[in-house]
Scaffold this motif. Structure first.
Motif, mmCIF file in Angstrom:
data_model
loop_
_atom_site.group_PDB
_atom_site.id
_atom_site.type_symbol
_atom_site.label_atom_id
_atom_site.label_comp_id
_atom_site.label_asym_id
_atom_site.label_seq_id
_atom_site.Cartn_x
_atom_site.Cartn_y
_atom_site.Cartn_z
ATOM 1 N N ASN A 259 13.029 27.190 9.952
ATOM 2 C CA ASN A 259 11.642 27.300 9.496
ATOM 3 C C ASN A 259 11.108 26.066 8.773
ATOM 4 N N GLN A 260 11.942 25.055 8.554
ATOM 5 C CA GLN A 260 11.488 23.935 7.738
ATOM 6 C C GLN A 260 10.377 23.119 8.393
ATOM 7 N N SER A 261 10.246 23.193 9.710
ATOM 8 C CA SER A 261 9.207 22.415 10.390
ATOM 9 C C SER A 261 7.809 22.997 10.194
ATOM 10 N N VAL A 262 7.718 24.229 9.694
ATOM 11 C CA VAL A 262 6.402 24.867 9.562
ATOM 12 C C VAL A 262 5.957 24.979 8.105
ATOM 13 N N VAL A 263 6.649 24.294 7.184
ATOM 14 C CA VAL A 263 6.243 24.291 5.778
ATOM 15 C C VAL A 263 6.043 22.852 5.313
ATOM 16 N N SER A 264 5.258 22.673 4.257
ATOM 17 C CA SER A 264 5.003 21.343 3.712
ATOM 18 C C SER A 264 6.232 20.828 2.967
ATOM 19 N N ASN A 265 6.245 19.524 2.667
ATOM 20 C CA ASN A 265 7.366 18.931 1.933
ATOM 21 C C ASN A 265 7.514 19.552 0.556
ATOM 22 N N ASN A 266 6.378 19.844 -0.096
ATOM 23 C CA ASN A 266 6.425 20.455 -1.413
ATOM 24 C C ASN A 266 7.012 21.865 -1.349
ATOM 25 N N GLU A 267 6.615 22.627 -0.320
ATOM 26 C CA GLU A 267 7.169 23.973 -0.149
ATOM 27 C C GLU A 267 8.647 23.910 0.211
ATOM 28 N N LEU A 268 9.039 22.882 0.978
ATOM 29 C CA LEU A 268 10.441 22.736 1.361
ATOM 30 C C LEU A 268 11.311 22.472 0.132
ATOM 31 N N LYS A 269 10.791 21.737 -0.843
ATOM 32 C CA LYS A 269 11.530 21.508 -2.087
ATOM 33 C C LYS A 269 11.772 22.831 -2.811
ATOM 34 N N LYS A 270 10.763 23.700 -2.837
ATOM 35 C CA LYS A 270 10.927 25.012 -3.469
ATOM 36 C C LYS A 270 11.975 25.837 -2.730
ATOM 37 N N ILE A 271 11.954 25.740 -1.401
ATOM 38 C CA ILE A 271 12.911 26.498 -0.597
ATOM 39 C C ILE A 271 14.340 26.022 -0.860
ATOM 40 N N LYS A 272 14.511 24.695 -0.934
ATOM 41 C CA LYS A 272 15.847 24.147 -1.205
ATOM 42 C C LYS A 272 16.291 24.454 -2.630
ATOM 43 N N ALA A 273 15.323 24.532 -3.539
ATOM 44 C CA ALA A 273 15.651 24.938 -4.913
ATOM 45 C C ALA A 273 16.154 26.369 -4.933
ATOM 46 N N ARG A 274 15.514 27.226 -4.159
ATOM 47 C CA ARG A 274 15.943 28.624 -4.076
ATOM 48 C C ARG A 274 17.354 28.725 -3.510
#
Length: 305
Positions: free
Chosen positions: A240-255
Motif C-alpha cells: 500500500n505504500q505507493s498510494v500514500v504520501s511520504n508524510n503518511e508513510l512516515k506515520k505508517i513506518k512509525a506504527r
C-alpha cells in the motif's frame, strides 16, 4: 422475506460465548438478516449447539470445516451469503442493540460506501470494560459527540497507522469483497486489515463513533501470533505504500516500529524495545511513543542497576 444483511460468524470452541453473541444479533431491529456460521472443527460442544440453533431459527445456516482457520471460514461464508451487504461478528464478541440498522441505513443512503465500521469497547474475560478503541488512538481525530456515520478522509493511511477497525464492527458491500478476492489466505496474519484496505481502494469508507461492539481481549496471547502479525504488516505496508504520501508513510513506518517495540517489550527485551520506540518517536513524535521510550529506559536501567 429476502435478507438485507448476511451476518458472518466463524466459530472455534466458543461455546461459552455463543449465547451472548447470538442474543446480541436478535436484539437488532428493522433489518432482515441471515446468520451464516462456519464451525472450524470445534470440540467443545459448540458445533452441536449451533446445529440445534439452526433447527430452531430459520435464518441460521451452519457450515463445517476441519481446522482450516478463520480466513477459510470467512471466505466460505462469503460464498454462501445471499445478501447485498455482509456484517462480520466473531463468536466471542457481541453487538449493542442499535448497531445494525443505523449502519445498514448509511450504506443504503450512500451506495458508493463499500465499507463501514464503528467504535468498540475492549473487555476482559471477567466481563470488565477496559478501554474504547477510539480512545486508545487519540491521533484518530473524530467528534465523539456525533455518533452519526460519516466518511473517513484518508482511509488507507488511517487504517494502517491506527488499529481502529474492529472486524466485528465491519459491514461491507458483498460485491466489493468478492471483487477483491475476499481474505488472503497467503498472509500469516492481519488478513482482515489487508482485506479492508483492498476494499477501501474501491469506494468510500464510513465510520461511527458509536461504541456498538464489545471485543473480548483474551489473556492467553501467543508470541508466535504477534510475530506472524508483524511479518504480515511488513507485507501489507509494501502493498500500500505507493498510494500514500511520504508524510503518511512516515506515520505508517512509525506504527510498525511501535508494534515491534510492543513485541520486544512483552518478551522483556527492553534494549530492542527502546530501539524501536525511539525510532517510532522520531518518525512520528506522539506522546504514546514518548511514554514507551520512558518505560523502556526505566526497565532497561532498572535491569542493570
Amino acid at each position: 422475506m429476502n435478507s438485507q444483511v448476511s451476518i458472518i460468524i466463524p466459530n472455534y470452541n466458543c461455546l461459552q460465548y455463543l449465547d451472548t453473541c447470538i442474543n446480541s444479533i436478535y436484539q437488532q431491529k428493522n433489518v432482515n438478516f441471515e446468520i451464516i456460521i462456519v464451525d472450524d472443527g470445534s470440540t467443545d460442544g459448540s458445533k452441536e449447539y449451533l446445529e440445534q440453533l439452526a433447527v430452531d431459527k430459520s435464518e441460521v445456516r451452519i457450515f463445517s470445516q476441519q481446522r482450516k482457520g478463520v480466513v477459510a471460514a470467512r471466505n466460505l461464508a462469503i460464498t454462501q451469503s445471499k445478501s447485498e451487504y455482509l456484517a462480520f461478528l466473531d463468536a466471542d464478541d457481541y453487538w449493542s442493540a442499535d448497531k445494525l440498522a443505523a449502519q445498514f441505513a448509511f450504506h443504503k443512503k450512500h451506495s458508493d460506501c463499500v465499507l463501514s465500521f464503528t467504535d468498540y469497547m475492549h473487555f476482559n474475560e471477567n466481563n470488565e470494560d477496559i478501554i474504547g478503541c477510539f480512545d486508545y488512538w487519540p491521533e484518530f481525530k473524530c467528534n465523539k459527540e456525533n455518533t452519526d456515520f460519516q466518511f473517513l478522509d484518508n482511509p488507507i493511511s488511517q487504517m494502517i497507522t491506527t488499529n481502529i477497525v474492529g472486524t466485528s464492527s465491519v459491514m461491507v458491500k458483498r460485491s466489493t469483497i468478492v471483487d477483491v478476492g475476499g481474505f488472503d489466505n497467503k498472509l500469516s496474519s492481519a488478513t482482515d486489515l489487508d482485506c479492508w484496505l483492498k476494499i477501501a481502494k474501491k469506494g468510500y469508507v464510513g465510520y461511527s463513533t458509536l461504541c456498538a461492539m464489545h471485543y473480548l481481549m483474551r489473556a492467553n496471547s501467543i508470541t508466535s501470533n504477534r510475530e506472524n502479525r508483524l511479518a504480515a504488516m511488513v507485507e501489507i505496508i509494501n502493498r500500500n505504500q505507493s498510494v500514500v504520501s511520504n508524510n503518511e508513510l512516515k506515520k505508517i513506518k512509525a506504527r510498525l516500529s511501535e508494534c515491534y517495540g510492543e513485541f520486544y517489550r512483552e518478551l522483556g527485551h527492553y534494549s530492542k524495545a527502546l530501539m524501536y520506540s525511539n525510532r517510532a518517536f522520531w518518525l512520528f513524535p506522539h506522546k504514546r511513543n514518548f511514554k514507551h521510550m520512558l518505560y523502556d529506559l526505566k526497565h532497561l536501567f532498572g535491569a542493570h542497576s
